[in-house]
Scaffold this motif. Structure first.
Motif, PDB file in Angstrom:
ATOM      1  N   LYS A  29       0.794  -1.061   0.059  1.00 49.35           N
ATOM      2  CA  LYS A  29      -0.190   0.153   0.009  1.00 49.35           C
ATOM      3  C   LYS A  29       0.768   1.238   0.098  1.00 49.35           C
ATOM      4  CE  LYS A  29      -4.049  -1.992   2.345  1.00 49.35           C
ATOM      5  NZ  LYS A  29      -3.444  -3.256   2.490  1.00 49.35           N
ATOM      6  N   ILE A  30       0.402   2.184  -0.958  1.00 51.47           N
ATOM      7  CA  ILE A  30       0.886   3.631  -0.758  1.00 51.47           C
ATOM      8  C   ILE A  30       0.799   4.151   0.409  1.00 51.47           C
ATOM      9  CG2 ILE A  30       0.895   5.795  -1.758  1.00 51.47           C
ATOM     10  CD1 ILE A  30       2.476   3.867  -3.463  1.00 51.47           C
ATOM     11  N   GLU A  31       1.639   4.704   1.251  1.00 50.45           N
ATOM     12  CA  GLU A  31       1.582   5.470   2.399  1.00 50.45           C
ATOM     13  C   GLU A  31       1.709   4.566   3.586  1.00 50.45           C
ATOM     14  OE1 GLU A  31       1.414   8.935   2.990  1.00 50.45           O
ATOM     15  OE2 GLU A  31       1.776   9.058   0.699  1.00 50.45           O
ATOM     16  N   GLU A  32       1.983   3.349   3.256  1.00 48.17           N
ATOM     17  CA  GLU A  32       2.285   2.338   4.272  1.00 48.17           C
ATOM     18  C   GLU A  32       3.744   2.276   4.805  1.00 48.17           C
ATOM     19  OE1 GLU A  32       1.949  -2.396   5.016  1.00 48.17           O
ATOM     20  OE2 GLU A  32       1.457  -1.666   3.044  1.00 48.17           O
ATOM     21  N   ARG A  33       4.237   2.342   5.875  1.00 45.75           N
ATOM     22  CA  ARG A  33       5.413   2.330   6.693  1.00 45.75           C
ATOM     23  C   ARG A  33       6.391   1.266   5.898  1.00 45.75           C
ATOM     24  NH1 ARG A  33       7.092   5.542  11.108  1.00 45.75           N
ATOM     25  NH2 ARG A  33       8.601   3.687  11.467  1.00 45.75           N
ATOM     26  N   ILE A  34       7.635   1.563   5.225  1.00 44.54           N
ATOM     27  CA  ILE A  34       8.339   0.426   4.895  1.00 44.54           C
ATOM     28  C   ILE A  34       8.881  -0.550   5.854  1.00 44.54           C
ATOM     29  CG2 ILE A  34      10.486   1.734   5.249  1.00 44.54           C
ATOM     30  CD1 ILE A  34       9.814  -0.495   2.284  1.00 44.54           C
ATOM     31  N   ASP A  35       8.954  -0.125   7.125  1.00 45.80           N
ATOM     32  CA  ASP A  35       9.289  -1.169   7.988  1.00 45.80           C
ATOM     33  C   ASP A  35       8.151  -1.980   8.616  1.00 45.80           C
ATOM     34  OD1 ASP A  35       7.876   0.936   9.507  1.00 45.80           O
ATOM     35  OD2 ASP A  35       9.565   1.380  11.168  1.00 45.80           O
ATOM     36  N   ASN A  36       7.064  -1.672   7.907  1.00 47.50           N
ATOM     37  CA  ASN A  36       5.902  -2.838   8.136  1.00 47.50           C
ATOM     38  C   ASN A  36       6.044  -3.841   6.950  1.00 47.50           C
ATOM     39  OD1 ASN A  36       4.646  -1.627  10.094  1.00 47.50           O
ATOM     40  ND2 ASN A  36       3.240  -0.458   8.986  1.00 47.50           N
ATOM     41  N   ILE A  37       6.907  -3.715   5.741  1.00 51.21           N
ATOM     42  CA  ILE A  37       6.964  -4.457   4.756  1.00 51.21           C
ATOM     43  C   ILE A  37       8.244  -5.363   4.839  1.00 51.21           C
ATOM     44  CG2 ILE A  37       7.331  -4.692   2.177  1.00 51.21           C
ATOM     45  CD1 ILE A  37       4.458  -3.709   3.180  1.00 51.21           C
ATOM     46  N   LEU A  38       9.278  -4.640   5.354  1.00 47.32           N
ATOM     47  CA  LEU A  38      10.816  -5.149   5.467  1.00 47.32           C
ATOM     48  C   LEU A  38      11.380  -4.838   6.649  1.00 47.32           C
ATOM     49  CD1 LEU A  38      12.198  -4.162   2.075  1.00 47.32           C
ATOM     50  CD2 LEU A  38      11.127  -6.235   2.479  1.00 47.32           C
ATOM     51  N   ASN A  39      12.214  -6.013   7.149  1.00 48.73           N
ATOM     52  CA  ASN A  39      12.958  -5.460   8.345  1.00 48.73           C
ATOM     53  C   ASN A  39      14.231  -4.793   8.203  1.00 48.73           C
ATOM     54  OD1 ASN A  39      15.233  -7.086   7.813  1.00 48.73           O
ATOM     55  ND2 ASN A  39      14.096  -9.121   8.289  1.00 48.73           N
ATOM     56  N   GLN A  40      14.865  -4.103   9.373  1.00 47.47           N
ATOM     57  CA  GLN A  40      15.960  -3.096   9.144  1.00 47.47           C
ATOM     58  C   GLN A  40      16.928  -3.777   8.097  1.00 47.47           C
ATOM     59  OE1 GLN A  40      16.144   0.157   9.737  1.00 47.47           O
ATOM     60  NE2 GLN A  40      13.791  -0.069  10.130  1.00 47.47           N
TER      61      GLN A  40
END
Length: 195
Positions: A29-40
């Motif tokens: 989703k656009i505007e979703e945080r990248i850290d909800n998709i991938l780990n550090q």
């Protein structure tokens, strides 16, 4: 025997739960945080930025990493460095222009059916944009969601007349843009509509 059956069952559960963690790159989703998709660790590993940029970071994730469910060559994800919100997702597959135009129509129809978008504000006319620095032509059809401040493009990039030192292939892309990121890109690149 009971222990062996229990181990097999537990392995099956673990493999199923890992598969559930994977998501389709198309569903980011656009505007979703990248850290909800991938780990550090993944964010650092796939960081890729062809130019220094103070506002956005880009990740380039090869399809062979098996992070996402789909088959593709790369996924590009651009996120705002300040709030970590995703402004762009691009699912990319290298292919020649003629194959790409057929694939674009097929994928757009699948997407429209999947999300029941027949009544959405769909522009089926192709928009051609020339990047005057690279000579790459983007041939796009789009679905616009004004209330969500988001655009979805089904694009064929024609690199036939590419100006640059490294080899660049033509490719098919499924792309999502936030309005703010799309406007930012238009301002920094020399883009010109040619139809």
């Amino acid at each position: 025997m009971k222990k062996l059956s229990l181990c097999i069952f537990l392995l099956f559960l673990v493999s199923c739960s890992e598969e559930k963690l994977k998501k389709s790159a198309y569903d980011i989703k656009i505007e979703e945080r990248i850290d909800n998709i991938l780990n550090q660790k993944q964010i650092k590993l796939y960081y890729w930025s062809p130019r220094k940029d103070k506002k956005y970071s880009m990740l380039r994730i090869p399809g062979k990493t098996n992070i996402f469910l789909n088959e593709f060559d790369y996924v590009h994800i651009v996120y705002n460095k300040e709030n970590l919100k995703i402004g762009h997702v691009g699912v990319i597959t290298d292919m020649n222009l003629n194959k790409c135009l057929k694939e674009r129509t097929k994928q757009m129809n699948i997407y429209i059916d999947k999300f029941d978008l027949k009544d959405a504000n769909i522009f089926k006319n192709e928009i051609k944009t020339l990047n005057q620095e690279t000579n790459i032509i983007a041939r796009r059809t789009k679905i616009e969601f004004p209330k969500k401040n988001m655009w979805i493009y089904f694009t064929c990039y024609d690199a036939t007349n590419y100006k640059g030192s490294e080899r660049v292939n033509s490719d098919y892309r499924f792309e999502k843009y936030s309005n703010s990121y799309a406007n930012w890109v238009r301002n920094i690149k020399k883009l010109k509509n040619i139809n």
